[in-house]
Motif scaffolding. Structure first.
Motif, PDB file in Angstrom:
ATOM      1  N   SER A 284     -44.229  90.051  27.909  1.00 58.62           N
ATOM      2  CA  SER A 284     -45.446  89.262  27.780  1.00 58.62           C
ATOM      3  C   SER A 284     -46.562  89.829  28.637  1.00 58.62           C
ATOM      4  O   SER A 284     -46.327  90.547  29.611  1.00 58.62           O
ATOM      5  N   THR A 286     -49.607  87.704  30.337  1.00 62.12           N
ATOM      6  CA  THR A 286     -50.126  86.343  30.498  1.00 62.12           C
ATOM      7  C   THR A 286     -51.312  86.354  31.470  1.00 62.12           C
ATOM      8  O   THR A 286     -51.478  87.277  32.268  1.00 62.12           O
ATOM      9  N   ASP A 427     -52.529  90.130  22.368  1.00 61.49           N
ATOM     10  CA  ASP A 427     -51.493  89.097  22.282  1.00 61.49           C
ATOM     11  C   ASP A 427     -51.281  88.328  23.590  1.00 61.49           C
ATOM     12  O   ASP A 427     -50.311  87.592  23.734  1.00 61.49           O
ATOM     13  N   GLN A 429     -51.242  85.594  26.545  1.00 58.84           N
ATOM     14  CA  GLN A 429     -51.098  84.142  26.497  1.00 58.84           C
ATOM     15  C   GLN A 429     -51.503  83.536  27.840  1.00 58.84           C
ATOM     16  O   GLN A 429     -51.451  84.203  28.876  1.00 58.84           O
TER      17      GLN A 429
END
Length: 450
Positions: A284, A286, A427, A429
């Motif tokens: 991820s 973030t 992408d 988050q």
């Protein structure tokens, strides 16, 4: 007995990569051999070859004079070390003013072994890269690695190339591939069709003829200068992956056999060949709600595979499917990548390129220079901070590996490395648990530990 009917697997891969020749650079050093990038020797015509033992030792001796040991607090490892890009630029400017080689602490970014955080410090008009760090040393192969874990150390040279080429890579990303030519495949098939083996004869006796027929494989680079250390890392890592897959290089990691070992005593269609490549992939990316802290999680690299369909004219197209054993090998390499990167530092260098490229793309996409009030002029200006120039890799000679199988195989190892940092940044988050604690831990120096 025709060679195509022999009970052997014939794997065509690439020749050995060892040391990189570079031009002398007043800020980064070099000259004669220059920076090691996982063992690459490139001649002025772009041909990659294996270096001699003497050349390897000369490379290490040269780098030993340039890779000076850390001093002071840099002799201790840190779970999280902050590197101020504002302070880094100031340190570079001060060093340039003296006309001396950039100090090792600058060239090796205070010993960072990866980037976990990108932080916006509006109060101090700064951008900060943060991650684990170690004291650095020169390995026996000429790689700059951490003294505690053997992890590859981030290098300023790669950050500069990543940052300067964000826009160049916007359309098609950054990639490297090592590809056989269609003509070479045709010549090899014709050669195999003419050859016959005596009973019990090992096809390795025909290796010289196979290599000549197959010819050199072509290196293709996109998104970054072919004369950069960054580019040579991509080539070296791609090459080493193929050597591991084709059993030309013994795996230093338990549980990672070669693809040829996995495929022993199996059948294979000569018109279908596996392709492997490594691509940029994190668990991820973030950020906090304010958009001042970004966190990268995961090793950053995944090994992928698919089958190429080889036509009669030697051209290759994606078959839209993958071989189960090739998938097994790719999965095994991905799962053991962290360990492999410690044993073969070129893979650690590749991980660092992924981190630096994502961080650089994030800075551009989120307009962090404007938001912070920090212009990365020193890092961007080619005249102010000139990058070393390497001989661009263009071709690699073929090399053969033979393992018994149920039928005659000809396996060509092609593939590459793909870095699409824009997708990673797109992408991202929100993680409400992320907080910006930079101000509380900030130091007056250009790097500090949290």
């Amino acid at each position: 007995m025709k060679l195509s009917q022999a009970r052997f697997m014939i794997a065509i891969a690439m020749s050995c990569l060892v040391a990189v020749a570079s031009q002398t650079n007043a800020q980064f050093g070099g000259g004669g051999f220059g920076n090691n990038v996982g063992g690459v020797s490139i001649d002025p015509t772009g041909v990659v070859r294996s270096a001699t033992v003497q050349e390897k030792q000369e490379l290490v001796n040269l780098l030993r004079d340039q890779v000076t040991a850390p001093v002071g607090d840099l002799t201790a490892a840190a779970d999280l070390r902050m590197v101020s890009l504002s302070g880094l630029q100031q340190a570079i400017e001060q060093s340039i003013a003296t006309g001396d080689l950039l100090p090792a602490e600058i060239r090796y970014m205070a010993g960072l072994t990866g980037i976990q955080y990108v932080l916006l410090d509006e109060q101090n008009n700064d951008l900060i890269l943060a991650g684990p760090a170690e004291p650095w040393t020169l390995s026996e192969t000429g790689s700059v690695v951490g003294t505690e874990t053997g992890a590859a150390i981030l290098q300023l040279e790669d950050l500069v190339v990543a940052l300067r080429n964000v826009e160049n890579s916007r359309a098609q990303g950054i990639s490297c591939s090592i590809e056989p030519t269609a003509e070479g495949r045709q010549r090899l098939n014709a050669f195999l069709g003419r050859m016959k083996l005596r009973p019990g004869q090992n096809p390795s006796a025909l290796e010289a003829g196979m290599k000549q027929a197959f010819g050199p494989q072509m290196i293709k680079l996109n998104g970054i200068p072919a004369t950069s250390r960054y580019a040579c890392i991509l080539v070296a890592a791609d090459y080493q992956m193929k050597r591991l897959a084709m059993a030309i290089e013994d795996s230093p990691v338990k549980g990672l056999p070669s693809y040829l070992q996995l495929a022993r005593n199996t059948s294979h269609a000569g018109s279908m060949n596996p392709r492997w490549w490594m691509e940029c992939e994190y668990d991820s990316l973030t950020r906090n709600e304010e958009g001042t802290v970004w966190k990268l999680t995961g090793q950053g690299i995944r090994t992928m595979t698919e089958q190429d369909a080889i036509a009669a004219d030697g051209t290759a197209t994606s078959a839209g499917k993958s071989d189960k054993l090739a998938e097994k090998w790719a999965t095994s390499m991905t799962e053991r990548f962290e360990q492999l990167a410690k044993e073969m530092p070129v893979f650690g260098d590749l991980q660092n390129l992924m981190d630096l490229t994502v961080a650089s793309t994030l800075i551009v996409q989120e307009q962090l220079e404007n938001r912070s009030g920090l212009e990365l002029v020193v890092l961007r200006d080619q005249e102010m901070l000139e990058m070393p120039t390497l001989d661009a890799p263009q071709t690699i000679a073929p090399e053969c590996s033979f393992i018994k199988g149920r039928s005659g195989w000809v396996v060509t190892a092609s593939g590459g490395v793909s870095i699409n940092a824009f997708q990673i940044v797109h992408d991202q988050q929100v993680d409400t648990s992320l907080t910006n604690q930079v101000a509380a831990s900030r130091s007056s120096t250009w790097w500090w530990n949290k």
